[in-house]
Design an enzyme around this catalytic site. Sequence first.
Site, PDB file in Angstrom:
ATOM      1  N   ARG A   1      16.231 -50.460 -16.033  1.00 28.44           N
ATOM      2  CA  ARG A   1      15.341 -51.102 -17.004  1.00 28.44           C
ATOM      3  C   ARG A   1      16.201 -51.882 -17.995  1.00 28.44           C
ATOM      4  O   ARG A   1      17.221 -51.388 -18.479  1.00 28.44           O
ATOM      5  CB  ARG A   1      14.487 -50.056 -17.750  1.00 28.44           C
ATOM      6  CG  ARG A   1      13.401 -49.426 -16.886  1.00 28.44           C
ATOM      7  CD  ARG A   1      12.334 -50.450 -16.515  1.00 28.44           C
ATOM      8  NE  ARG A   1      11.269 -49.891 -15.686  1.00 28.44           N
ATOM      9  CZ  ARG A   1      11.241 -49.958 -14.364  1.00 28.44           C
ATOM     10  NH1 ARG A   1      12.250 -50.522 -13.705  1.00 28.44           N
ATOM     11  NH2 ARG A   1      10.229 -49.461 -13.683  1.00 28.44           N
TER      12      ARG A   1
ATOM     13  N   GLU B   1      11.615 -59.768 -20.357  1.00 30.90           N
ATOM     14  CA  GLU B   1      11.245 -60.539 -19.168  1.00 30.90           C
ATOM     15  C   GLU B   1       9.832 -61.101 -19.338  1.00 30.90           C
ATOM     16  O   GLU B   1       8.961 -60.423 -19.863  1.00 30.90           O
ATOM     17  CB  GLU B   1      11.284 -59.640 -17.927  1.00 30.90           C
ATOM     18  CG  GLU B   1      12.661 -59.111 -17.580  1.00 30.90           C
ATOM     19  CD  GLU B   1      12.632 -58.156 -16.392  1.00 30.90           C
ATOM     20  OE1 GLU B   1      11.573 -58.067 -15.720  1.00 30.90           O
ATOM     21  OE2 GLU B   1      13.640 -57.499 -16.128  1.00 30.90           O
TER      22      GLU B   1
ATOM     23  N   HIS C   1      14.849 -59.504 -11.496  1.00 31.18           N
ATOM     24  CA  HIS C   1      14.124 -58.248 -11.274  1.00 31.18           C
ATOM     25  C   HIS C   1      13.586 -58.180  -9.845  1.00 31.18           C
ATOM     26  O   HIS C   1      12.413 -57.900  -9.611  1.00 31.18           O
ATOM     27  CB  HIS C   1      12.977 -58.106 -12.287  1.00 31.18           C
ATOM     28  CG  HIS C   1      12.556 -56.673 -12.494  1.00 31.18           C
ATOM     29  ND1 HIS C   1      11.997 -56.228 -13.670  1.00 31.18           N
ATOM     30  CD2 HIS C   1      12.591 -55.589 -11.685  1.00 31.18           C
ATOM     31  CE1 HIS C   1      11.704 -54.948 -13.572  1.00 31.18           C
ATOM     32  NE2 HIS C   1      12.055 -54.539 -12.372  1.00 31.18           N
TER      33      HIS C   1
END
Length: 384
Positions: free
Chosen positions: A210, A239, A256
């Site tokens: 994360r 993000e 990601h």
Amino acid sequence: MKLIVDANIPAAERCFGEFGTLTRLPGREIGAEHVKDADALIVRSITQVNDTLLGESPVRFVGTCTIGTDHIDHAALARRNIAFASAPGCNAEAVVDYVLSSLLTLAERDGWSLLARTVGVVGAGNVGSRLLARLQALGVKTLACDPPRAEAQEKSEQDFASLDELIERCDVLCLHTPLVTEGPHATYQLLDAQRISELAPGTVLLNAGRGDCIDEMALRGRLAGKGDISAVLDVWENEPGIDASLRDLVALATPHIAGHSLDGKLRGTWMIQQALAKHCGQEAPEAFADICPSPALASLHLQKTLPVEDALRLCMRAVYDVRRDHDSLERQVHQQGVRKGFDTCRADYPLRREFATLTVKLSGSAVELEVPLKAAGFGVQRAE
């Protein structure tokens, strides 16, 4: 039944069509107006499921086809008596593929050997435990840090060390933790400014857990200042509005997508299909193998031996090359800006399979490569 389903969930019509009518929408665009008359909501990680989204809707089931659940307000679902399911472990193998591809790419680029490094893995859950197993099978020295598991004294052959010990003893540090914002085992900015300053020169820092687990400002300062460590980041704070200056400084920057294999996505879809069937009191519709297609490249044949890491890179890149994702993010950000470029990379992500879908056939002196190729996750056969 009316179902709202993220447009990026593969095989959604096949897996959920028999439950009712599907409406497909981009995950960031799903809003209260879309779920106001829905019975079920199926998302991925970018849709924030909370009271604001749910409003006065009749939704009775929420499923996320992902490992992580940070985007889900569990208290809100509990208050509303909404059933919930996630897909733990669905894309863990793909994330491990990403890590190995990234580390072997940097090893080649910078002239070091992964097999000679000590790798510290922070978080020994679905991803971290698999990564440790593959690294150990390859003969790589490893250390693991997972305070909750160490404290619970779970039955495990894995010994645990402190994060500070990993920082002191490891050449490579891989983060695979969930985001925990409070309590004795909080992971928010786990790698804070102090710990980032303590990383030894030459350390490789990889984060596929994360983004908020790293103090990005401190990391940017270390990379821009001394520039004596390397970073691989797949997850970021804020993000899709990631720090463009940090992106420019890291060795590999990806949007990601560490777990974005077709196999992992389909596995997540299938797991939520099973959960929805149980919620509806129905029998599970099909087996995972029924929805997973054959790979375009099912096998390759090695007839002569190669240095182990060269052989690993050859086979890995036949299946997945992390440099493609790094280059794609750089290109899209340049063309569209940070936010839109980041999301475009995710929305238009190309087909990617997992290492396990490739069988490497070995003959001649290449049979010496059987152990490391199996350890890395490939199928291996001796060719006749």
